[in-house]
Design an enzyme around this catalytic site. Structure first.
Site, PDB file in Angstrom:
ATOM      1  N   ASP A  11       1.115  -5.641  -3.668  1.00 39.60           N
ATOM      2  CA  ASP A  11       1.247  -4.275  -2.690  1.00 39.60           C
ATOM      3  C   ASP A  11       1.137  -4.918  -1.300  1.00 39.60           C
ATOM      4  O   ASP A  11      -0.011  -5.171  -1.008  1.00 39.60           O
ATOM      5  CB  ASP A  11       0.366  -2.995  -3.007  1.00 39.60           C
ATOM      6  CG  ASP A  11       0.862  -2.518  -4.215  1.00 39.60           C
ATOM      7  OD1 ASP A  11       1.843  -2.630  -4.956  1.00 39.60           O
ATOM      8  OD2 ASP A  11      -0.119  -1.740  -4.955  1.00 39.60           O
ATOM      9  N   ASP A 130       7.424   6.384 -10.003  1.00 42.05           N
ATOM     10  CA  ASP A 130       5.916   6.764  -9.545  1.00 42.05           C
ATOM     11  C   ASP A 130       5.626   8.166 -10.026  1.00 42.05           C
ATOM     12  O   ASP A 130       5.992   9.158  -9.188  1.00 42.05           O
ATOM     13  CB  ASP A 130       5.566   6.591  -8.489  1.00 42.05           C
ATOM     14  CG  ASP A 130       5.943   4.985  -7.915  1.00 42.05           C
ATOM     15  OD1 ASP A 130       5.887   4.299  -8.810  1.00 42.05           O
ATOM     16  OD2 ASP A 130       6.100   4.877  -6.753  1.00 42.05           O
TER      17      ASP A 130
END
Length: 283
Positions: A11, A130
């Site tokens: 990330d 998500d």
């Protein structure tokens, strides 16, 4: 059983690898190129690179960083973040991405999934979804829709976009089926509730998705040790979630485990994986 994959995830925010809890409270984890090289050396099966603020900040992913990572890695490399058009996808592939992961754009403009699959193939087309568990009453009041299914604790698995900031009204299982119909060849499933907690993957959510679609599902969010990987990779009939791959970040970034050590644990529990020399006991 097919060989299962272990996938470190980078990330990236402001040019640095970061990791947070439930998508917030980010902690620095190093330079993307150096971290990617380390995982390549450890024998990771693939690498996922996500620019986690690109969509929220309405900007493109940093192509120079993608090129630099691609030059240092010899494993399959998936890139996501800030993708809005097929031209963005093309630039990422040209920069060295083997796969592209589409999240927010798939919700805003679902045809981009089909366009990507038609131009680069389903194997290149990944959709990252998500979900977060939300209260059923709140979901119905906000969306005006009755949920099609509830989790074991009576909540709704609702898809979020823009780095987890924006609820969409879409339910996880329905959306997973839809993106496969559109052309997705793989799904990266990140539980927002489990993300960064190190308490384990969301087995219930992951099993629902793996049983609903016929493409590989990469489980993401919550890995705290290799046994969590064993649990999420086991077949559903054996009490697992049936995922095809386990993605992890924190346990690798901060040196708690290496990829080889994780694969050794999988082997001990009968989960087939491509072993590295260390995991196979050759070093």
């Amino acid at each position: 059983m097919l060989t299962k994959r272990i996938i470190p995830c980078l990330d990236v925010n402001a040019g640095r690898v970061v990791k947070g809890v439930n998508f917030v409270n980010l902690r620095d984890a190093g330079d993307p190129v150096e971290v990617a090289r380390r995982y390549d050396d450890q024998g990771a099966d693939e690498l996922v690179f996500l620019d986690i603020t690109a969509s929220h900040e309405d900007r493109q992913i940093t192509l120079e960083m993608v090129r630099a990572v691609a030059e240092q890695c010899f494993m399959p490399f998936t890139v996501g973040g800030g993708i809005r058009t097929i031209e963005d996808v093309t630039e990422l592939v040209q920069a060295g991405a083997e796969k592209v992961s589409i999240n927010t754009a798939a919700v805003v403009n679902p045809t981009i999934v089909t366009e990507t699959a038609e131009r680069f193939g389903r194997c290149c087309t990944v959709v990252n979804i998500d979900p977060r568990r939300v209260e059923a009453a709140e979901y119905e009041q906000r969306t005006g829709k009755k949920p099609s299914r509830l989790s074991a604790d009576g909540r709704v698995f609702e898809i979020h976009t823009h780095g987890g900031r924006k609820p969409t009204g879409l339910e996880a299982v329905d959306w997973a089926r839809r993106v496969v119909e559109l052309g997705a060849g793989e799904i990266v499933l990140t539980s927002m509730d489990a993300d960064g907690t190190k308490d384990g993957y969301d087995i219930e959510l992951t099993a629902l998705i793996t049983e609903a679609v016929d493409v590989p599902v990469v489980a993401s969010g919550g890995c705290g040790n290799p046994m969590h990987m064993v649990e999420v990779l086991r077949p559903v009939v054996e009490g697992g979630a049936g995922a095809d791959a386990a993605l992890a970040a924190s346990i690798f970034h901060y040196g708690e485990y290496t990829v080889a050590q994780a694969k050794a644990v999988l082997a001990e529990h009968g989960i087939p994986a491509r072993l590295t020399p260390i995991a196979a006991g050759e070093a």
